[in-house]
Scaffold this active site. Structure first.
Site, PDB file in Angstrom:
ATOM      1  CB  ALA A   1      -2.147  -5.149  -6.399  1.00  0.00           C
ATOM      2  CG  LEU A   2       0.615   0.289  -7.929  1.00  0.00           C
ATOM      3  CD1 LEU A   2       0.985   1.547  -8.702  1.00  0.00           C
ATOM      4  CD2 LEU A   2       1.862  -0.491  -7.529  1.00  0.00           C
TER       5      LEU A   2
ATOM      6  CB  ALA B   1      -0.764   4.254   1.128  1.00  0.00           C
TER       7      ALA B   1
ATOM      8  CG  HIS C   1       3.090  -0.226  -4.218  1.00  0.00           C
ATOM      9  ND1 HIS C   1       1.972  -0.922  -3.809  1.00  0.00           N
ATOM     10  CD2 HIS C   1       4.050  -1.164  -4.474  1.00  0.00           C
ATOM     11  CE1 HIS C   1       2.241  -2.218  -3.833  1.00  0.00           C
ATOM     12  NE2 HIS C   1       3.478  -2.396  -4.222  1.00  0.00           N
TER      13      HIS C   1
ATOM     14  CD  GLN D   1       8.600 -12.126  -7.574  1.00  0.00           C
ATOM     15  OE1 GLN D   1       9.344 -11.549  -8.365  1.00  0.00           O
ATOM     16  NE2 GLN D   1       8.137 -11.525  -6.479  1.00  0.00           N
TER      17      GLN D   1
ATOM     18  N   GLY E   1      10.891  -1.440  -0.915  1.00  0.00           N
ATOM     19  CA  GLY E   1      10.375  -1.299   0.438  1.00  0.00           C
ATOM     20  C   GLY E   1      11.106  -2.183   1.431  1.00  0.00           C
TER      21      GLY E   1
END
Length: 280
Positions: free
Chosen positions: A37-38, A40, A42, A66, A153
């Protein structure tokens, strides 16, 4: 920039063979782990990886371990074909997209237990098994891909701290690099989960970052009072607050002199849980 679709590896042998070929050429390899679900944000991770390596592998794997029982693993957005187009535009050389059975084959019985920054009363308070799942899948990706560097990130700041601690503790030969949070024009941290926000919730969501900035500006007086005021402001803005905390940036313990601080928040708008943080 390129329009060439990155090579897709589905198995451990395939990704290892591709990386071995690059190694034979003396090339440095970076890994950008994602759940797809990339967006900007990513893309910025890939661009950061490019500055540190000759070849970039992006993993796309929605990791079931997770997700808590209360979270819908099946509902997590999956946009693989669009993700490939995004990665082609930034010239990522390879995508590693293993199946769940590849990562967790029948009989798998080993996980990574994490404490330290994984047990400081932030994300772990409401998601007690989350970081064991994160650490396990990242450790597996590191051993399967064997990158020189890996980029994560800073929006998931506790996760970044956990991965750095795990990598050091297990003597994994990977340099972990944090990439700054990319934001929308109104300040909202980019996240794949933002698609769950209704139009009204999306209009309210930037208040979270604005309040973080207000709290940071007030820390020079009474930090505890500034954080308490921030908690009240978040609730008044329509959020259901999980936490707003001021912590030491290295281990996420209590703030102490001589160590950079980080202000971290998690809150819900409707059914969507938002997290954010800023350096202070």
């Amino acid at each position: 920039m390129s329009d060439e679709t990155p090579a897709v590896a589905r198995t451990i042998d395939e990704i290892r063979a591709r990386v071995a070929g690059w190694r034979a050429e003396g090339l440095k390899v970076a890994l950008v782990p994602t759940m797809g679900a990339l967006h900007a944000g990513h893309v910025l991770l890939v661009e950061t990886a490019r500055r540190h390596a000759d070849r970039v592998v992006v993993s796309i794997f929605v990791n079931p371990t997770q997700f808590a029982p209360t979270e819908d693993f099946t509902a997590y957005p999956r946009t693989f074909e669009a993700d490939l187009r995004t990665l082609a535009a930034v010239a990522a050389e390879a995508v590693y997209a293993p199946a769940v059975a590849t990562m967790y084959p029948p009989g798998a019985a080993t996980t990574v237990k994490v404490e330290g920054p994984a047990a400081v009363g932030l994300e772990d308070a409401s998601r007690p098994f989350h970081f064991a799942g994160v650490a396990t899948i990242v450790a597996k990706l590191f051993t399967q891909v064997a990158p020189d560097v890996a980029v994560f990130g800073e929006k998931d700041f506790q996760q970044l701290a956990v991965i750095r601690r795990m990598t050091a503790d297990l003597d994994l030969a990977v340099e972990v690099i944090g990439s700054p949070t990319l934001r929308e024009a109104d300040g909202l941290a980019m996240s794949s989960r933002n698609v769950y926000l209704s139009p009204d919730e999306r209009a309210k969501a930037p208040a979270l970052h604005r309040i973080l900035q207000e709290v940071a500006a007030a820390l020079g007086g009474d930090p505890a009072a500034a954080v308490a005021k921030g908690r009240a402001a978040i609730a008044a803005a329509g959020f259901d607050l999980d936490y707003l905390e001021l912590r030491a940036a290295d281990d996420l313990g209590e703030p102490r002199p001589g160590v950079p601080w980080r202000l971290l928040v998690a809150a819900r708008l409707g059914q969507t849980r938002l997290i954010d943080n800023i350096a202070v």
